[in-house]
Scaffold this motif. Structure first.
Motif, PDB file in Angstrom:
ATOM      1  N   PHE A   1       0.834  -1.049  -0.174  1.00  0.00           N
ATOM      2  CA  PHE A   1      -0.019  -0.107  -0.080  1.00  0.00           C
ATOM      3  C   PHE A   1       0.876   1.337   0.040  1.00  0.00           C
ATOM      4  O   PHE A   1       0.585   2.217  -0.671  1.00  0.00           O
ATOM      5  N   TYR A   2       1.951   1.206   0.652  1.00  0.00           N
ATOM      6  CA  TYR A   2       2.893   2.308   0.831  1.00  0.00           C
ATOM      7  C   TYR A   2       3.408   2.776  -0.867  1.00  0.00           C
ATOM      8  O   TYR A   2       3.201   3.905  -1.210  1.00  0.00           O
ATOM      9  N   VAL A   3       3.938   1.563  -1.489  1.00  0.00           N
ATOM     10  CA  VAL A   3       4.454   1.994  -2.732  1.00  0.00           C
ATOM     11  C   VAL A   3       3.280   2.381  -3.880  1.00  0.00           C
ATOM     12  O   VAL A   3       3.393   3.092  -4.752  1.00  0.00           O
ATOM     13  N   VAL A   4       2.130   2.017  -3.726  1.00  0.00           N
ATOM     14  CA  VAL A   4       0.927   2.247  -4.330  1.00  0.00           C
ATOM     15  C   VAL A   4       0.581   3.663  -4.191  1.00  0.00           C
ATOM     16  O   VAL A   4       0.414   4.472  -5.001  1.00  0.00           O
ATOM     17  N   LEU A   5       0.370   4.024  -3.051  1.00  0.00           N
ATOM     18  CA  LEU A   5      -0.142   5.238  -2.630  1.00  0.00           C
ATOM     19  C   LEU A   5       0.687   6.275  -2.585  1.00  0.00           C
ATOM     20  O   LEU A   5       0.552   7.569  -2.768  1.00  0.00           O
ATOM     21  N   ARG A   6       1.953   6.065  -2.497  1.00  0.00           N
ATOM     22  CA  ARG A   6       3.120   6.960  -2.987  1.00  0.00           C
ATOM     23  C   ARG A   6       3.638   6.851  -4.425  1.00  0.00           C
ATOM     24  O   ARG A   6       4.400   7.733  -4.720  1.00  0.00           O
ATOM     25  N   ASN A   7       2.902   6.134  -5.511  1.00  0.00           N
ATOM     26  CA  ASN A   7       3.091   6.175  -6.799  1.00  0.00           C
ATOM     27  C   ASN A   7       4.588   5.891  -7.127  1.00  0.00           C
ATOM     28  O   ASN A   7       4.995   6.321  -7.812  1.00  0.00           O
ATOM     29  N   LYS A   8       5.155   4.717  -6.484  1.00  0.00           N
ATOM     30  CA  LYS A   8       6.502   4.378  -6.601  1.00  0.00           C
ATOM     31  C   LYS A   8       6.645   3.709  -7.804  1.00  0.00           C
ATOM     32  O   LYS A   8       5.781   3.117  -8.364  1.00  0.00           O
TER      33      LYS A   8
ATOM     34  N   ILE B   1       1.760  -9.146  -8.446  1.00  0.00           N
ATOM     35  CA  ILE B   1       1.572  -8.809  -9.722  1.00  0.00           C
ATOM     36  C   ILE B   1       0.255  -7.747  -9.443  1.00  0.00           C
ATOM     37  O   ILE B   1       0.371  -6.780 -10.028  1.00  0.00           O
ATOM     38  N   LEU B   2      -0.566  -7.907  -8.501  1.00  0.00           N
ATOM     39  CA  LEU B   2      -1.562  -7.110  -8.136  1.00  0.00           C
ATOM     40  C   LEU B   2      -1.134  -5.761  -7.783  1.00  0.00           C
ATOM     41  O   LEU B   2      -1.388  -4.777  -8.297  1.00  0.00           O
ATOM     42  N   PHE B   3       0.025  -5.635  -7.002  1.00  0.00           N
ATOM     43  CA  PHE B   3       0.307  -4.486  -6.319  1.00  0.00           C
ATOM     44  C   PHE B   3       1.484  -3.667  -7.179  1.00  0.00           C
ATOM     45  O   PHE B   3       1.811  -2.673  -6.956  1.00  0.00           O
ATOM     46  N   ILE B   4       2.139  -4.717  -8.005  1.00  0.00           N
ATOM     47  CA  ILE B   4       3.076  -4.047  -8.892  1.00  0.00           C
ATOM     48  C   ILE B   4       2.617  -3.488 -10.198  1.00  0.00           C
ATOM     49  O   ILE B   4       3.104  -2.212 -10.401  1.00  0.00           O
ATOM     50  N   PHE B   5       1.525  -3.885 -10.532  1.00  0.00           N
ATOM     51  CA  PHE B   5       0.712  -3.322 -11.886  1.00  0.00           C
ATOM     52  C   PHE B   5      -0.277  -2.502 -11.571  1.00  0.00           C
ATOM     53  O   PHE B   5      -0.826  -2.006 -12.627  1.00  0.00           O
ATOM     54  N   VAL B   6      -0.840  -2.378 -10.601  1.00  0.00           N
ATOM     55  CA  VAL B   6      -1.975  -1.421 -10.044  1.00  0.00           C
ATOM     56  C   VAL B   6      -1.562  -0.322 -10.419  1.00  0.00           C
ATOM     57  O   VAL B   6      -0.536   0.295 -10.059  1.00  0.00           O
ATOM     58  N   PRO B   7      -2.234   0.722 -10.887  1.00  0.00           N
ATOM     59  CA  PRO B   7      -1.990   2.192 -11.256  1.00  0.00           C
ATOM     60  C   PRO B   7      -1.930   2.856  -9.692  1.00  0.00           C
ATOM     61  O   PRO B   7      -2.767   2.599  -8.808  1.00  0.00           O
ATOM     62  N   GLY B   8      -0.732   3.626  -9.430  1.00  0.00           N
ATOM     63  CA  GLY B   8      -0.490   4.351  -8.204  1.00  0.00           C
ATOM     64  C   GLY B   8      -1.217   5.677  -8.131  1.00  0.00           C
ATOM     65  O   GLY B   8      -1.752   6.140  -9.251  1.00  0.00           O
ATOM     66  N   THR B   9      -1.075   6.193  -7.062  1.00  0.00           N
ATOM     67  CA  THR B   9      -1.927   7.331  -6.988  1.00  0.00           C
ATOM     68  C   THR B   9      -0.990   8.119  -5.531  1.00  0.00           C
ATOM     69  O   THR B   9      -0.481   7.629  -4.970  1.00  0.00           O
ATOM     70  N   MET B  10      -0.864   9.396  -5.838  1.00  0.00           N
ATOM     71  CA  MET B  10      -0.161  10.317  -4.874  1.00  0.00           C
ATOM     72  C   MET B  10      -1.450  11.151  -3.918  1.00  0.00           C
ATOM     73  O   MET B  10      -2.034  11.863  -4.191  1.00  0.00           O
ATOM     74  N   LEU B  11      -1.143  10.576  -2.379  1.00  0.00           N
ATOM     75  CA  LEU B  11      -2.021  11.367  -1.586  1.00  0.00           C
ATOM     76  C   LEU B  11      -1.411  12.526  -1.036  1.00  0.00           C
ATOM     77  O   LEU B  11      -0.269  12.787  -0.969  1.00  0.00           O
TER      78      LEU B  11
END
Length: 375
Positions: free
Chosen positions: A283-290, A365-375
């Motif tokens: 969740f950190y890498v997704v929400l920080r759009n890494k 795969i789910l968390f690597i390729f899911v589109p990220g977002t910057m909070l």
């Protein structure tokens, strides 16, 4: 284990039976030593197994006594004929009728009188008990002492088979008692079994039907019997109880898995911790759009978590199974020597490793390729 039993284990394409385990015809991790550890640590009913082993040893002791008595009478026949020709002739005839007593593991009477042993062995057991009953009523002091010192041998037999011995000493594959067997040894062995396991309030009392216990007590104390048939009903009852209540769990733990309960619980704890770290990082890498090259690091916690959670679910460590090891106590591993069990565990290890890989890959795969977002 004899060479013949080892060949049987190599050719056996199935799981062993309880009688094969108790007869020492199997290899680790489904051997008698492993079953003893399982009954002691997991089933918490090792007294029943100790009772079965002590009664089996009592049968072997009786067989040794009769074989030695037969040998000594045959050697001393000329002198005995000069002293008492009628008595010696009767004794010799009785011993000749016994034939050669086999020194093999004594199974439950329902198996001995079934199809699993030949007619010769069944008849030998029946003649053995009948001879001991008749011989116990007519034994003279001179014959009791003819095969050794009764005081010394009684002390030796009372020290044998103590329930507090280690499994290594109790499960010795040898059928020899290690000393010359006297008639008093058999009596001491029967009394030890009675006073240790059967008398109400005894040190290691096992739960048996009250009528069965009363009958055995009367036969041993009132009738003075010590032949193996005295304990046959109790031995059969204990065998059926272990076969019904303990042995299925033993096969599931040792033939379908290779870990003990404490290790299994620790795998669950490690899996939950790894999942927590993995989801936090994901969740950190997704929400920080890494970028994806940074997100790939979440593969590590998910791989560890998937491996441990699948190990917990199926009670098997795939890596140790591939290496050919099974855990018999916590963090103590022993080689898997039973061929069929090793093949079975290898198949299960392959399936569990595949499931763990798919689980870890799906989450990664789910968390690597899911589109990220910057909070």
């Amino acid at each position: 284990m004899s060479h013949h039993d080892f060949v049987d284990a190599e050719s056996r394409n199935r799981l062993p039976t309880l009688f094969e385990v108790l007869s020492r015809r199997t290899l680790a991790p489904v051997d008698l030593f492993s079953f003893y550890i399982y009954m002691r640590d997991q089933q918490r009913s090792v007294d029943y197994l100790d009772f079965w082993l002590d009664v089996s040893q009592h049968m072997l002791l009786c067989r040794h006594y009769v074989r030695e008595l037969r040998r000594s009478v045959l050697v001393a026949t000329p002198d005995m004929e000069r002293a008492d020709s009628k008595r010696s002739s009767t004794m010799l005839d009785n011993l000749e009728n016994l034939g050669d007593i086999p020194l093999t593991e004594a199974g439950p009477s329902r198996l001995r009188h079934g199809f699993q042993e030949n007619e010769k062995d069944r008849d030998a057991d029946q003649r053995l008990s009948a001879f001991l009953r008749s011989e116990g009523q007519t034994t003279s002091p001179s014959r009791q002492n003819s095969l050794g010192s009764s005081g010394e041998s009684a002390h030796q037999i009372s020290s044998y088979g103590d329930g507090r011995d280690t499994p290594d000493s109790r499960l010795n594959d040898s059928t020899s008692p290690g000393h010359t067997v006297a008639r008093n040894d058999i009596r001491a062995s029967a009394e030890k079994i009675l006073y240790t396991y059967l008398l109400p309030g005894s040190e290691r009392e096992i739960m048996l039907p009250e009528t069965m216990v009363s009958t055995i007590i009367n036969l041993v104390e009132d009738d003075g019997r010590d032949d193996p048939e005295v304990f046959d009903p109790a031995k059969d009852y204990v065998f059926q109880a272990m076969e019904r209540d303990a042995f299925p769990g033993f096969l599931q733990a040792k033939a379908l898995g290779n870990m003990v309960p404490l290790s299994i619980i620790l795998r669950l704890a490690f899996a939950l911790i790894s999942f927590g770290g993995g989801f936090w990082g994901a969740f950190y890498v997704v929400l920080r759009n890494k970028p994806r090259n940074i997100r790939c690091w979440i593969i590590l916690p998910f791989a560890v978590a998937a491996y441990f959670i699948i190990s917990y679910q199926y009670k098997i460590d795939p890596v140790m199974a591939f290496l050919g090891y099974s855990e018999y106590t916590f963090m103590n591993w022993a080689p898997i020597r039973e061929p069929y069990v090793r093949k079975l565990l290898n198949k299960r290890a392959l399936v569990t490793a595949l499931i763990a890989f798919i689980t870890a890959a799906a989450l990664s795969i789910l968390f690597i390729f899911v589109p990220g977002t910057m909070l």
